[in-house]
Every structure is written in C-alpha cells, then in structure tokens.
Design a protein around this motif. Structure first.
Motif, PDB file in Angstrom:
ATOM      1  N   THR A  93       1.857  -0.594  -6.347  1.00  0.00           N
ATOM      2  CA  THR A  93       0.836  -0.185  -4.944  1.00  0.00           C
ATOM      3  C   THR A  93      -0.618   1.023  -5.551  1.00  0.00           C
ATOM      4  O   THR A  93      -0.369   0.460  -7.020  1.00  0.00           O
ATOM      5  CB  THR A  93       1.937   1.078  -4.322  1.00  0.00           C
ATOM      6  OG1 THR A  93       1.454   1.688  -3.259  1.00  0.00           O
ATOM      7  CG2 THR A  93       2.607   1.897  -4.916  1.00  0.00           C
ATOM      8  N   THR A 129       4.356   1.481   0.631  1.00  0.00           N
ATOM      9  CA  THR A 129       5.486   0.576  -0.677  1.00  0.00           C
ATOM     10  C   THR A 129       6.926   1.478  -0.848  1.00  0.00           C
ATOM     11  O   THR A 129       8.397   0.821  -0.650  1.00  0.00           O
ATOM     12  CB  THR A 129       4.712   0.663  -1.721  1.00  0.00           C
ATOM     13  OG1 THR A 129       3.692  -0.561  -1.756  1.00  0.00           O
ATOM     14  CG2 THR A 129       5.770  -0.389  -2.446  1.00  0.00           C
ATOM     15  N   GLY A 183       0.690  -0.868   0.437  1.00  0.00           N
ATOM     16  CA  GLY A 183      -0.288   0.087  -0.107  1.00  0.00           C
ATOM     17  C   GLY A 183       0.735   1.199   0.009  1.00  0.00           C
ATOM     18  O   GLY A 183       1.968   1.608  -0.599  1.00  0.00           O
ATOM     19  N   TRP A 184       0.165   2.789   1.044  1.00  0.00           N
ATOM     20  CA  TRP A 184       1.322   3.401   0.746  1.00  0.00           C
ATOM     21  C   TRP A 184       2.691   3.665   1.615  1.00  0.00           C
ATOM     22  O   TRP A 184       3.497   4.248   1.015  1.00  0.00           O
ATOM     23  CB  TRP A 184       0.523   4.749   1.850  1.00  0.00           C
ATOM     24  CG  TRP A 184       0.131   4.005   2.962  1.00  0.00           C
ATOM     25  CD1 TRP A 184      -0.252   3.459   3.429  1.00  0.00           C
ATOM     26  CD2 TRP A 184       0.270   4.752   4.035  1.00  0.00           C
ATOM     27  NE1 TRP A 184      -0.677   3.134   5.129  1.00  0.00           N
ATOM     28  CE2 TRP A 184       0.580   3.683   5.575  1.00  0.00           C
ATOM     29  CE3 TRP A 184       2.155   5.267   4.832  1.00  0.00           C
ATOM     30  CZ2 TRP A 184       0.813   4.302   6.555  1.00  0.00           C
ATOM     31  CZ3 TRP A 184       2.003   5.445   5.680  1.00  0.00           C
ATOM     32  CH2 TRP A 184       1.645   4.694   6.748  1.00  0.00           C
TER      33      TRP A 184
END
Length: 385
Positions: A327, A201, A198-199
């Motif tokens: 992502t 990554t 997700g964020w």
C-alpha cells in the motif's frame, strides 16, 4: 475452496503480484469492483525515475526495463518519451549536480539552462520563471487500463483466477496465522493472503499501518497543436505534469489533496484545479494557447500515501503469519507496478528481489510521523488559486 494464495485488490499491485506468482502458485485475485476500477484506472501512466525519491532508483530501473520488454504484449504499448522537469530550485549548478548524481547511478539525465533547453525543444517552453530544467531520458507513459488488463491476461494465462465483484470483509486468522478471508459470498481458505487494496489495506489486513488517503485530479485539454511527439513535462511551481494522449489531447494532472472521507464519491475536479490548469499550461507551453478543457477527472476512491511517501511492501511483524501487505503507492503505482509485483513475490516465496526491499518495510516510521508534503494539499480548496 482452498487456495494457496489469495490477493485482495485488483489494481496494478495485486494484478502484478498475481502475474509474478501464478507460474508456480495457486493464485486467486479478489476485487470488490472490476479490475483497475480504483486508483489504477485513474492513474497518469507516467514511467520515470524521479528526483524526489533516491530510494526508488533501483526499483525504477527494474520497472523501466520491464516496460521496454513488455511493450507489444497484447494491446500494451510503452510510449518512450523524455521527462522534462521545469525547475525553480535549486539554481542551475545544483541541477547539474543532481543530474550528475543520477548519471553516476547509470541513468541518462541532463541539466539545462533556458538556452540549451530551447536548442533541444525550440519555442516549446517558456522558462521565464525557472532556474533550469532536468531531463530524464529513461521515461515514458502507458495507458493505465490497458496495462492493467494486459497484466491480468498474463496472470490468467499462467493459471491465476480473478474474481471481480467480490468484496473481502476481513481475514480469517487462527493461532496467529492467516487462513484465508471472509467475503460477501462466504469464506475462502488459503495458506497466504496478500492485501493490496490501497488506503483500505490497514482495515482489511487488521494491522496498524501509517497510511492516509488522498485524491488527485486530472484534465484532458483539446488543442489544434500537433503534440504527439511532445515530451512529458512537470512544472515545479504549479506542480502540474502533462503528457500527450492517444487522441491528440494533452493529459494534465496534479492538484492532490488529503481526504477525510475517501469513500465519498467525487468524479469531477475542484474549480481551483481547473483555474490552475487554465493559467499554467498556456503560460508554460506557448504553442498551447488555444488549449481548452475537454474532460476532467479525479480518482473517486482515492489513493494512499505514507509519511515518507514511499510504499509499504512487507510481511508486517504486527500481523499474522502468512500476511503480506502492499500500500501507499502515492500516485506512482503504474511506474512502480512491475517492481511492486516482484517485491510481493519475494515476500510470499521468501526469495531475494533484484532491488533492495529495506526502504519499504512497515516498521520504518517514527511513532508520530509528519504528514506535511509539498505535493499534497491539506484540503481540496488549497489545490489551486
């Protein structure tokens, strides 16, 4: 331990990649909490090709076909339902052109005015504020956690190992190539690493990627109406979607907003979102005037967006050899899950994918991209009246 491939992230992207790679690779998934404990477990579970992203069509086709074939695997079910978009723009002729464009690509899509939509769904929708509707027949919904757990079981049955409660802190890089990861339990060596977190990554992968965290909100409404066979619907004016739940509730989602501190925990929705739901659902679906809030939820860890709101799935040129990142799924992770897993396999195994990978390259963005997007509000306070 020496492994062939390490996958960082136990959401649907990482688990889907493990399922794809496990039959002919040594795969270990590393998840800092439990599987599907982040954005995946809080997802809407919607499956449909969507009008906003023409680039997703081939990947969406792949995913829809996957879900139909995967239906009945373990405890997993794909609930096929039409997806009705209640639209305020463009006018009806434009909606008809849009539907025809999808049909040219092989999708079953129709455009309706209020009368023809009422013929199909008698007394279901109030169309007084809309120019028409677009109905996507190739659509449905899944239970996100059941889907993720079933994919995980499939990966394990093919030989993958899934380690939960294992936090990765950084990559092990030497000579411009990745050689594994460091975790809170020590170093794990591998020839290739996939980061699908997700964020988080960009930080975990050690590469600069244009990814911004955001949070979305959901609510379940109790109603005495029989809604089991209701279609999925989306209202362009409020930007809310809704679908039936297993227990007879109505699942409603939307109200996305960017967050500056995604690590901060928030498990409930903001009051503006609750007011938006309370004012929209009975107005758009008159049969649900008795609907009452049963539960509300928000993804506490946040999801990840990119400037063009298409995911990044790539072996980035600014990263070490042997690194693949995935992502920016932008709230479409469940729908995109099968395609994302297949795309990751294509990068790892250096083979072709059954759909174009070019739209998901990491180097496609302008140096100073715009982050304005009508579906994500700048702050939580702007997600409702």
């Amino acid at each position: 331990m020496t492994g062939d491939i390490l996958i960082v992230g136990g959401g649907i992207a990482g688990l889907g990649a493990a399922r794809e790679l496990a039959p002919d690779h040594d795969v270990t998934v590393l998840e800092r909490d439990g599987i599907a404990s982040g954005a995946t477990g809080h997802a809407s579970g919607l499956v449909s090709v969507v009008a906003d992203y023409a680039e997703r069509r081939e990947a969406a086709r792949y995913s829809i076909e996957f879900f139909r074939e995967f239906d009945g695997t373990g405890q997993f079910s794909f609930h096929e339902r039409p997806f009705v978009q209640l639209r305020t723009t463009p006018e009806l002729p434009g909606l008809r052109e849009e539907a025809a464009d999808f049909r040219d690509d092989g999708f079953a899509v129709t455009a309706h005015d209020g009368t023809s939509l009422a013929d199909r769904y008698p007394e279901m929708f109030d169309m007084s504020v809309h120019t028409g509707a677009v109905v996507f027949e190739d659509a449905g919904w899944v239970d996100p956690y059941t889907y993720a757990a079933t994919v995980a079981d499939e990966a394990v049955s093919e030989g993958a190992e899934i380690r939960t409660n294992t936090e990765v802190t950084e990559l092990v890089v030497d000579g411009g190539a990745v050689h594994g990861v460091r975790t809170d339990d020590g170093e794990i060596r591998a020839d290739q690493v996939v980061v699908a977190a997700g964020w988080r990554t960009p930080d975990l992968a050690g590469v600069d990627l244009p990814v911004r965290p955001f949070r979305y909100q959901t609510a379940n409404l109790e109603t005495t109406a029989e809604i089991e066979d209701y279609p999925i619907a989306w209202d362009q004016e409020s930007r809310l979607y809704w679908r039936p739940e297993h227990n007879g509730d109505l699942h409603v989602g939307g109200g996305a907003y960017y967050v500056s501190e995604p690590g901060s925990i928030r498990s409930s929705t903001v009051e503006g979102f609750k007011r938006l739901v309370a004012g929209t659902i009975p107005d758009r679906v008159p049969a649900l005037t008795d609907a009452r809030l049963a539960t509300d939820d928000t993804c506490p860890s946040g999801d990840a967006a990119t400037p063009d709101h298409l995911p990044i799935i790539d072996s980035p040129t600014n990263g070490p050899v042997g690194l693949v990142v995935a992502t920016g799924l932008h709230g479409f992770g469940i729908m995109a899950g099968p395609a994302v897993g297949r795309a990751i396999r294509a990068h790892v195994a250096e083979e072709d994918a059954p759909f174009p990978l070019e739209p998901y390259r990491a180097d496609r963005f302008d140096p100073n991209p715009s982050w304005e997007f009508p579906y994500i509000a700048p702050t939580a306070a702007e997600t409702g009246p």
